[in-house]
Design a protein around this motif. Structure first.
Motif, PDB file in Angstrom:
ATOM      1  N   ASN A 107       1.064  -1.151   0.088  1.00  0.00           N
ATOM      2  CA  ASN A 107       0.193   0.370   0.095  1.00  0.00           C
ATOM      3  C   ASN A 107       0.967   1.504   0.088  1.00  0.00           C
ATOM      4  O   ASN A 107       1.668   0.693   0.527  1.00  0.00           O
ATOM      5  N   ARG A 108       0.741   2.152  -1.268  1.00  0.00           N
ATOM      6  CA  ARG A 108       1.185   3.315  -0.564  1.00  0.00           C
ATOM      7  C   ARG A 108       0.489   4.876  -1.494  1.00  0.00           C
ATOM      8  O   ARG A 108      -0.386   4.098  -1.692  1.00  0.00           O
ATOM      9  N   ASP A 109       0.603   5.895  -0.869  1.00  0.00           N
ATOM     10  CA  ASP A 109       0.460   6.828  -0.658  1.00  0.00           C
ATOM     11  C   ASP A 109       0.372   7.541  -2.317  1.00  0.00           C
ATOM     12  O   ASP A 109       1.618   6.686  -2.780  1.00  0.00           O
ATOM     13  N   GLN A 110       0.695   8.329  -2.815  1.00  0.00           N
ATOM     14  CA  GLN A 110       0.638   9.384  -3.850  1.00  0.00           C
ATOM     15  C   GLN A 110       1.842   9.215  -3.854  1.00  0.00           C
ATOM     16  O   GLN A 110       2.374   9.286  -5.112  1.00  0.00           O
ATOM     17  N   GLN A 112       4.666   7.936  -2.387  1.00  0.00           N
ATOM     18  CA  GLN A 112       5.121   6.945  -2.280  1.00  0.00           C
ATOM     19  C   GLN A 112       5.491   6.972  -3.788  1.00  0.00           C
ATOM     20  O   GLN A 112       6.872   6.065  -3.985  1.00  0.00           O
ATOM     21  N   GLU A 113       4.849   6.689  -4.651  1.00  0.00           N
ATOM     22  CA  GLU A 113       3.936   6.094  -5.882  1.00  0.00           C
ATOM     23  C   GLU A 113       4.959   6.462  -6.779  1.00  0.00           C
ATOM     24  O   GLU A 113       6.190   5.882  -7.463  1.00  0.00           O
ATOM     25  N   GLU A 114       5.561   7.936  -6.205  1.00  0.00           N
ATOM     26  CA  GLU A 114       6.179   8.918  -7.236  1.00  0.00           C
ATOM     27  C   GLU A 114       7.711   8.467  -6.527  1.00  0.00           C
ATOM     28  O   GLU A 114       8.494   8.597  -7.557  1.00  0.00           O
ATOM     29  N   HIS A 117       8.829   5.199  -8.375  1.00  0.00           N
ATOM     30  CA  HIS A 117       9.031   5.394  -9.733  1.00  0.00           C
ATOM     31  C   HIS A 117      10.249   6.003 -10.243  1.00  0.00           C
ATOM     32  O   HIS A 117      10.929   5.913 -10.818  1.00  0.00           O
ATOM     33  N   CYS A 168      10.318   6.613  -0.442  1.00  0.00           N
ATOM     34  CA  CYS A 168       9.301   5.275  -0.469  1.00  0.00           C
ATOM     35  C   CYS A 168       8.953   4.419   0.745  1.00  0.00           C
ATOM     36  O   CYS A 168       9.364   5.105   1.663  1.00  0.00           O
ATOM     37  N   ASP A 172       9.215  -0.984   0.036  1.00  0.00           N
ATOM     38  CA  ASP A 172      10.286  -0.490  -1.103  1.00  0.00           C
ATOM     39  C   ASP A 172      11.894   0.001  -0.804  1.00  0.00           C
ATOM     40  O   ASP A 172      12.182  -0.945  -2.084  1.00  0.00           O
TER      41      ASP A 172
END
Length: 196
Positions: A107-110, A112-114, A117, A168, A172
């Motif tokens: 589970n990641r927030d926006q 953490q996703e960025e 990436h 992250c 991750d």
């Protein structure tokens, strides 16, 4: 209601033990909420164990694929026919290995996703640079690895990578560190040395 561990009927893991609820035990003096929390604690432990086992399966698969790749790229004294036979055999095994999919979602927030990436983009650039300049790629890999650790080798840390990595999730960060360690092992197997 009482919680007793009972063996699971699942065939994938003999060590998985789930609680059995005995609602007929009237001698239990704890309130229902405490008993339910105890059950949930046991189940949470089993979920974490399952996730750890799935991570280990992912790692095993990656190691198998890496070994197959090493066999395919080994510079052995084989004639063209033997090399073709070996590659066909390795391809068959690799395709069979790729039929196994293990996926543990994080589970990641926006943000953490960025961050993930960005970290993956930097590592992908490192891998692409391997073919052009393996020595520089190894040095950059060491600087990325230093960003993952409190023990810094050669005093070089990539601050941009470190900043992205800190954004992250902990899961991750652990995976990134393992991925970088795998790359460093690849560099070592390839005998890529720096010109220091």
């Amino acid at each position: 209601m009482d919680v007793d561990p009972s063996p699971s009927s699942s065939s994938y893991s003999t060590s998985l033990v789930l609680p059995k609820i005995d609602e007929n035990n009237t001698l239990e003096m704890r309130n229902p909420k405490e008993r339910m929390i105890e059950i949930l604690d046991v189940l949470e432990g089993q979920v974490e164990k399952l996730r750890k086992e799935a991570y280990q399966l992912e790692e095993n698969k990656d190691q198998l694929l890496s070994s197959l790749d090493s066999v395919r790229n080994a510079d052995l004294l084989l004639d063209d026919n033997d090399r073709e036979d070996i590659n066909r055999y390795a391809d068959r095994i690799m395709n069979r290995c790729l039929t196994v999919e293990v996926k543990v979602l994080t589970n990641r927030d926006q943000m953490q996703e960025e961050a993930l990436h960005q970290v993956n983009h930097l590592i992908d650039g490192l891998v692409m640079g391997l073919k052009v300049d393996p020595v520089s790629a190894k040095l950059k890999c060491v600087s990325y690895m230093n960003a993952c650790s409190s023990n810094v080798e050669n005093g070089v840390t990539d601050k941009r990578f470190e900043s992205a990595l800190l954004g992250c999730t902990l899961d991750d960060q652990k995976r990134v560190k393992k991925r970088l360690q795998g790359l460093l092992n690849y560099f070592d197997k390839s005998k890529i040395t720096s010109l220091q």
